[in-house]
Design a protein around this motif. Structure first.
Motif, PDB file in Angstrom:
ATOM      1  N   LYS A 258      -3.253   2.609  -6.223  1.00  0.00           N
ATOM      2  CA  LYS A 258      -3.309   2.528  -7.683  1.00  0.00           C
ATOM      3  C   LYS A 258      -4.485   1.670  -8.144  1.00  0.00           C
ATOM      4  CE  LYS A 258       1.602   3.254  -8.707  1.00  0.00           C
ATOM      5  NZ  LYS A 258       2.855   2.617  -9.236  1.00  0.00           N
ATOM      6  N   ASP A 259      -4.850   0.695  -7.336  1.00  0.00           N
ATOM      7  CA  ASP A 259      -5.990  -0.165  -7.662  1.00  0.00           C
ATOM      8  C   ASP A 259      -7.324   0.452  -7.217  1.00  0.00           C
ATOM      9  OD1 ASP A 259      -4.243  -2.003  -8.724  1.00  0.00           O
ATOM     10  OD2 ASP A 259      -4.207  -3.298  -6.949  1.00  0.00           O
ATOM     11  N   LYS A 260      -7.279   1.732  -6.796  1.00  0.00           N
ATOM     12  CA  LYS A 260      -8.483   2.478  -6.397  1.00  0.00           C
ATOM     13  C   LYS A 260      -9.148   1.912  -5.144  1.00  0.00           C
ATOM     14  CE  LYS A 260      -8.124   4.775 -10.344  1.00  0.00           C
ATOM     15  NZ  LYS A 260      -7.605   6.162 -10.399  1.00  0.00           N
ATOM     16  N   LEU A 261      -8.360   1.269  -4.278  1.00  0.00           N
ATOM     17  CA  LEU A 261      -8.901   0.700  -3.051  1.00  0.00           C
ATOM     18  C   LEU A 261      -8.685   1.600  -1.848  1.00  0.00           C
ATOM     19  CD1 LEU A 261      -7.671  -2.980  -3.577  1.00  0.00           C
ATOM     20  CD2 LEU A 261      -9.968  -2.077  -3.981  1.00  0.00           C
ATOM     21  N   LEU A 262      -7.853   2.630  -1.989  1.00  0.00           N
ATOM     22  CA  LEU A 262      -7.531   3.537  -0.885  1.00  0.00           C
ATOM     23  C   LEU A 262      -7.438   4.972  -1.382  1.00  0.00           C
ATOM     24  CD1 LEU A 262      -4.710   1.731   1.170  1.00  0.00           C
ATOM     25  CD2 LEU A 262      -7.001   2.287   1.976  1.00  0.00           C
ATOM     26  N   PHE A 263      -7.712   5.904  -0.502  1.00  0.00           N
ATOM     27  CA  PHE A 263      -7.438   7.336  -0.698  1.00  0.00           C
ATOM     28  C   PHE A 263      -7.992   7.874  -2.020  1.00  0.00           C
ATOM     29  CE2 PHE A 263      -3.458   5.593   1.432  1.00  0.00           C
ATOM     30  CZ  PHE A 263      -3.980   5.709   2.707  1.00  0.00           C
ATOM     31  N   LEU A 301      -2.256  12.733   2.735  1.00  0.00           N
ATOM     32  CA  LEU A 301      -3.272  11.900   2.096  1.00  0.00           C
ATOM     33  C   LEU A 301      -4.681  12.362   2.452  1.00  0.00           C
ATOM     34  CD1 LEU A 301      -1.459   8.555   2.864  1.00  0.00           C
ATOM     35  CD2 LEU A 301      -1.937   9.386   0.553  1.00  0.00           C
ATOM     36  N   VAL A 302      -5.587  12.237   1.515  1.00  0.00           N
ATOM     37  CA  VAL A 302      -7.006  12.492   1.771  1.00  0.00           C
ATOM     38  C   VAL A 302      -7.637  11.149   2.127  1.00  0.00           C
ATOM     39  CG1 VAL A 302      -9.171  13.312   0.807  1.00  0.00           C
ATOM     40  CG2 VAL A 302      -7.022  14.407   0.126  1.00  0.00           C
ATOM     41  N   TRP A 303      -8.084  11.019   3.370  1.00  0.00           N
ATOM     42  CA  TRP A 303      -8.528   9.717   3.854  1.00  0.00           C
ATOM     43  C   TRP A 303      -9.909   9.812   4.503  1.00  0.00           C
ATOM     44  CZ3 TRP A 303      -9.586   9.958   9.010  1.00  0.00           C
ATOM     45  CH2 TRP A 303      -8.979  10.998   9.742  1.00  0.00           C
ATOM     46  N   ASP A 304     -10.540   8.646   4.650  1.00  0.00           N
ATOM     47  CA  ASP A 304     -11.780   8.552   5.423  1.00  0.00           C
ATOM     48  C   ASP A 304     -11.583   7.448   6.467  1.00  0.00           C
ATOM     49  OD1 ASP A 304     -12.260   6.031   4.237  1.00  0.00           O
ATOM     50  OD2 ASP A 304     -13.385   6.928   2.597  1.00  0.00           O
ATOM     51  N   PRO A 305     -12.517   7.262   7.389  1.00  0.00           N
ATOM     52  CA  PRO A 305     -12.328   6.251   8.449  1.00  0.00           C
ATOM     53  C   PRO A 305     -12.060   4.837   7.932  1.00  0.00           C
ATOM     54  CG  PRO A 305     -14.113   7.729   9.039  1.00  0.00           C
ATOM     55  CD  PRO A 305     -13.724   8.084   7.636  1.00  0.00           C
ATOM     56  N   VAL A 306     -12.649   4.485   6.787  1.00  0.00           N
ATOM     57  CA  VAL A 306     -12.396   3.155   6.225  1.00  0.00           C
ATOM     58  C   VAL A 306     -10.936   3.041   5.789  1.00  0.00           C
ATOM     59  CG1 VAL A 306     -12.969   1.551   4.363  1.00  0.00           C
ATOM     60  CG2 VAL A 306     -14.781   2.821   5.523  1.00  0.00           C
TER      61      VAL A 306
END
Length: 414
Positions: A258-263, A301-306
């Motif tokens: 929600k804080d735009k730090l993930l996914f 979830l749509v994720w990247d390595p980070v």
């Protein structure tokens, strides 16, 4: 901070043992009336009943020389939902134990007399709360007419763990559960158990340490998420046990998303659903980033390595907090035993059971213990089938002590 947590628990242990202070103590320190651990000489055949969840088990346990435990036979029965919420008479009508593991909150008055305070884990059987469950069990067995039992020794799962491990390793004087819930028991000096008459010897105390902090004594370390989950009870348990760790991680990940730090700020349906991030995911993710990537994909979830690395860090952080807080509590017990006995150094064994202990890395717990209890050398003994065998072994110890007392009384009369 962990030393401070340990110091606070130490004060609560004393409150729980007090004659007039135990009623309001968050750590209940319940006497179990188990007066000794096994000495390895116990022998014979014993039956045991283990009732603590959706199944109950009846076991035939044979104790032989050289501390050999043989499980001669067992039967596992699923308890139907109708029986879990029906009459108590219906629940207890089909068992023949001598050792009785009953993992519900009880006020124990003797080793064979225990009053159920309240049901947990979905049980709502009527006409049981406030009554002596051992007596109800005996009455149920008597109704079978063709069944006969001797004395009944009632224990909870922590005591069963300590006794089961103690039969093999006589230095085991602590039992600890880190599974769906968490709790511990230990051997306390009778002179310190103010609510029970008697000064000599020792008695096993069921700490019920899951309630530690329910009086706001841990307010400075409670996070918003723990406070939300706890709803004023079992704060300590919720930071440690398997029933809650997965949900804590899920709520942390939701907040970060929600804080735009993930996914990319996108919460999937699974991540947004309570209970969908299982506790077992934590240990799997701790094993490697590949597992993290697989689980995040399964959660939609749509994720990247980070993202995967951050989720790994979150799981490691929550798991580490669980291990460190558990170490702080356990260090309180081992340091108390050492101080009680006025020893410069204590060698002791902790019997331990539970899926969280078995599945998660234990190195963090052990490292923290070395820092928090430097004058204690602690061996961890992972229990096998402790609930059943431990109850039978408790019955065997009670039988041994009874025979010993009878012999001493006979000699005294002569």
């Amino acid at each position: 901070m962990l030393q401070e947590v340990s110091a606070r628990l130490r004060k609560d242990l004393i409150r729980g043992l007090g004659k007039h202070s135990h009623h309001k103590a968050p750590v209940k320190m319940l006497p179990t009336f188990v007066r000794a651990t096994p000495d390895g000489t116990e022998k014979g055949d014993f039956l045991a009943l283990d009732l603590g969840g959706t199944n109950f088990r009846v076991l035939h346990v044979r104790l032989e020389e050289a501390q050999k435990v043989l499980k001669m036979g067992s039967q596992i029965c699923t308890i139907p939902q109708a029986m879990m919420v029906g009459k108590g008479e219906q629940l207890k009508g089909q068992t023949l134990p001598l050792g009785f593991t009953f993992s519900f909150p009880c006020e124990q008055l003797e080793i064979d007399k225990s009053i159920l305070i309240h049901w947990t884990k979905g049980f709502k059987c009527s006409e049981v709360e406030g009554k002596d469950v051992v007596q109800l069990l005996k009455e149920a067995i008597h109704r079978k007419r063709d069944c006969h039992i001797g004395s009944v020794a009632m224990v909870n799962d922590t005591v069963g763990t300590m006794m089961s491990c103690g039969y093999i390793d006589q230095s085991c004087e602590i039992g600890m559960i880190i599974g769906t819930g968490t709790n511990a028991c230990y051997m306390e000096e009778m002179k310190n158990v103010k609510r029970i008459e008697g000064e000599d010897g020792r008695m096993c105390i069921n700490t019920e340490w899951g309630g530690f902090g329910d009086d706001r004594s841990l307010a400075d370390i409670l996070t918003e998420i723990i406070t939300h989950l706890s709803r004023s009870c079992d704060h300590f348990e919720k930071m440690i046990s398997g029933m809650y760790l997965g949900e804590i991680v899920r709520l942390v990940l939701v907040k970060m998303t929600k804080d735009k730090l993930l996914f990319k700020g996108q919460i999937s349906k699974a991540l947004g659903t309570p209970g969908q991030f299982e506790t077992k995911f934590i240990s799997e993710i701790e094993d490697g980033l590949e597992n993290a990537m697989k689980i995040l994909t399964e959660l939609g979830l749509v994720w990247d390595p980070v993202d995967a690395s951050v989720v790994h860090l979150v799981c490691d952080t929550i798991s580490s907090r669980s291990a460190h807080l558990c170490a702080a509590a356990l260090a309180t017990l081992v340091n108390r035993i050492r101080n009680n006995r006025k020893l410069d150094h204590l060698e002791t064994t902790v019997g331990v059971d539970g899926t969280v202990y078995r599945k998660h890395p234990t190195s963090k717990l052990q490292k923290a213990m070395r820092l928090l209890a430097p004058q204690c050398n602690i061996t961890f003994f992972v229990s096998e089938d402790s609930s059943g065998k431990g109850a039978a072994i408790t019955a065997a110890v009670a039988q041994r002590l009874k025979k010993s007392c009878s012999t001493m009384c006979t000699k005294a009369s002569e």
